[in-house]
Design a protein around this motif. Sequence first.
Motif, PDB file in Angstrom:
ATOM      1  N   GLY B  56       0.847  -1.184   0.000  1.00 48.02           N
ATOM      2  CA  GLY B  56       0.000   0.000   0.000  1.00 48.02           C
ATOM      3  C   GLY B  56       0.878   1.229   0.000  1.00 48.02           C
ATOM      4  O   GLY B  56       2.084   1.133   0.196  1.00 48.02           O
ATOM      5  N   GLU B  57       0.276   2.392  -0.215  1.00 49.42           N
ATOM      6  CA  GLU B  57       1.048   3.622  -0.276  1.00 49.42           C
ATOM      7  C   GLU B  57       1.171   4.233   1.121  1.00 49.42           C
ATOM      8  O   GLU B  57       0.524   3.790   2.057  1.00 49.42           O
ATOM      9  N   CYS B  60      -1.487   4.411   4.355  1.00 52.38           N
ATOM     10  CA  CYS B  60      -2.624   3.518   4.177  1.00 52.38           C
ATOM     11  C   CYS B  60      -2.857   2.671   5.426  1.00 52.38           C
ATOM     12  O   CYS B  60      -3.860   1.981   5.536  1.00 52.38           O
ATOM     13  N   LYS B  62      -0.509   0.352   6.691  1.00 47.84           N
ATOM     14  CA  LYS B  62       0.124  -0.964   6.665  1.00 47.84           C
ATOM     15  C   LYS B  62       1.088  -1.176   7.827  1.00 47.84           C
ATOM     16  O   LYS B  62       1.103  -2.254   8.422  1.00 47.84           O
ATOM     17  N   HIS B 222       5.966  -0.843   0.123  1.00 46.08           N
ATOM     18  CA  HIS B 222       5.216  -0.063  -0.855  1.00 46.08           C
ATOM     19  C   HIS B 222       5.657  -0.455  -2.269  1.00 46.08           C
ATOM     20  O   HIS B 222       5.123   0.047  -3.238  1.00 46.08           O
ATOM     21  N   TYR B 238      -5.708   0.024   1.242  1.00 49.05           N
ATOM     22  CA  TYR B 238      -5.988   1.408   0.875  1.00 49.05           C
ATOM     23  C   TYR B 238      -6.783   2.050   2.001  1.00 49.05           C
ATOM     24  O   TYR B 238      -7.837   1.534   2.376  1.00 49.05           O
ATOM     25  N   LEU B 239      -6.282   3.134   2.539  1.00 55.21           N
ATOM     26  CA  LEU B 239      -6.936   3.871   3.612  1.00 55.21           C
ATOM     27  C   LEU B 239      -7.477   2.972   4.733  1.00 55.21           C
ATOM     28  O   LEU B 239      -8.637   3.055   5.093  1.00 55.21           O
ATOM     29  N   TYR B 259      -7.751  -0.267  -7.828  1.00 57.40           N
ATOM     30  CA  TYR B 259      -6.582   0.286  -7.148  1.00 57.40           C
ATOM     31  C   TYR B 259      -5.354  -0.592  -7.398  1.00 57.40           C
ATOM     32  O   TYR B 259      -4.277  -0.094  -7.712  1.00 57.40           O
ATOM     33  N   LEU B 285      -4.094  10.854  -2.298  1.00 60.93           N
ATOM     34  CA  LEU B 285      -4.746  10.084  -1.261  1.00 60.93           C
ATOM     35  C   LEU B 285      -5.586  11.032  -0.399  1.00 60.93           C
ATOM     36  O   LEU B 285      -5.088  12.055   0.043  1.00 60.93           O
ATOM     37  N   PRO B 288      -6.722  10.724   5.854  1.00 65.58           N
ATOM     38  CA  PRO B 288      -7.305   9.689   6.709  1.00 65.58           C
ATOM     39  C   PRO B 288      -8.134  10.289   7.853  1.00 65.58           C
ATOM     40  O   PRO B 288      -8.925   9.593   8.476  1.00 65.58           O
TER      41      PRO B 288
END
Lengths: 334, 345
Positions: B56-57, B60, B62, B222, B238-239, B259, B285, B288
Amino acid sequence: MSQNDILLEVEDLRTVFDTSEGAVRAVDGVDVTVRRGECLGVVGESGSGKSVTFSSVMGLVRAPGRIAGGRIRFDGRDLIGLGPRDMRAIRGRDISMTMQDALTALNPALTVGEQLAEMLNAHDEDLPARGGARRRAIREKSVEMLRLVGIPSPDSRLGQYPHEFSGGMRQRIMIAIALAPGPKLLIADEPTTALDVTIQAQVLELISDIRARLGMSVVLITHDLGVVAEHCDRVMVMYAGQVVEEGATVDVIANPRHPYTRGLLASIPRLSMRGQPIRPIEGQVPNLVGLPPQCRFYSRCPERMDSCLQTVAMRPAGPGRRARCIAIAEEAVA
Amino acid sequence: MTSLTNPLVQVENLSKVYEGRRSLANRLTGVEPFSVRAVNDVSFHVDRGEILGLIGESGCGKSTLGRAVLRLHEPTAGRVLFDGTDVTALSAGALKDMRRRMQIVFQDPYASLNPRSTVADIVGLPLRLHGLAASRSEMRDQVVGILEKVGLNAAHLDRYPHQFSGGQRQRIGIARALISHPEFIVCDEPVSALDVSIQAQIIQLLLELKDEMGLTYLFISHDISVIGYLSNRVAVMYLGEIVEMGPASDVLARPRHPYTQSLMSAVPDVDAPGHHQRVRLTGDLPSPLDPPPGCKFHTRCPLATDACKHAAPVPEEVSPGHRVACHRLHENLSVLETASRAEGC
């Protein structure tokens, strides 16, 4: 290729940092040629000298660093020995550089509009001389630049500060500032290293796009051969302060001639290589203080021979290609 | 037989919410302090001996997920079963014993080693904490043993972290994680701070150690090439949510979530530049702090419709073990384009 096609020509550049442990030869005899309109990729790992080479071109090397020798010709003018005033006129207007970390490169206390205006004020000669007309022209040009790099509602964002933008947006702003005076050469130092892949793709496409539209040259400094493969016409691979291989990107990637380039390509994990071991390059980059006169890749090279224990020069390695490996010469003789 | 059928790690409906502190101004104005749902109702398992890649970016969730699994960050809701034991219900003492069996390797080899401790102290610390060495000399022997496994040696024992390169420091971090003979390692971006040639050395080392010591990894990165190269299964985040998960060969050859498709197509390909169709993502993005309603990806999704803005999609199984959370799963035709690219996975 006529002399006029060449925008930047660096010959035998030597940049040295004087430290308590001795002189670090960060850039040691580097030649660079950038043609008009082309994108040159410069690849290397940390400490390879790729950033210092282009900081030297920009006249941005500060003590304890110094340019110890070589020639830098840009658009027909010698840059080494140029007074600070003349250098300032070229830097920014004709050659611009974007830095890896946009957050530290931008001034946190000035709005984006003020930082764009600063660049335009210093370098744009087409603006009205003074007064309200000049201010309006600067504002118009600033909005146009932000729009060019794809920032939504640019008019309202001119008054915002760098911290109010995301990482990808900050990188775009830095590119907008660098491009505002319409430079002939953009040096982009790791423009996407700090960014996520989806944002990286956006920023790199933006640079390619603008290059095509404005017809400028781009030097893309990166550690990512994938980025080079997608965006650069030619590539120059650096190792421990020297260029070890250069040529057209497709040729170099399809048929790398230097063992270091081969090692780099073999080190990239690929989806298609699942289950097969990757072959990393053993060891690590040598200390740049007091290097013996031998091939700098010797200690890590899987193909090393006794004859590598001498100074190795760049040599022709096919059409438009050069590499710094003794094996190439012997193969040509044989 | 049970060890073959039971997963080593089972994560059930795990959530982690960070609450802002309620300030005086909040209390006076009645405004709720911020809260970030960094991990939202995530479930997955890791089988014994496998590598689950979590991709994930930035932002996110992770890394938060990796730490919540080890209870380095206390989960807000949900359970983590490690070898059948509910880790989230353990007392502090029992958790400490459990930690011997589950360890972590951090991203930053500069920040994760105490600059004032020698290698012998850093790597030997888990032995002292868990009382695994009877004497100083036995401890030294064990430390030397593990250093040799990670490519260092006894000559490095009395040196400090600043005397090592980034790659060597990461080897020290790996030695520290492995010295208590754990079964499960969370690798949190262990190669992201390293140069390409050093990255390959560390990946190769982690794979060799896994086989040699019978380890199980949750590998967070990533970098889709790294994840694709070494994972048995892949989870895409994602998020704060897992949007797609399944066998690596399946997910990466036939990604079904838009995605995942855009991630795959954004990776520059050194072997076939420009040969693949770009699934373009617009915008950044979302914050959050204020995630979009419905499907969290709808603000950047090229396929989003009105329905995506209102209801969160429920994960659906598209092939054995391959689950995707997307309303537009059956209308998504980009599959074929990306499939041709990743052939041979």
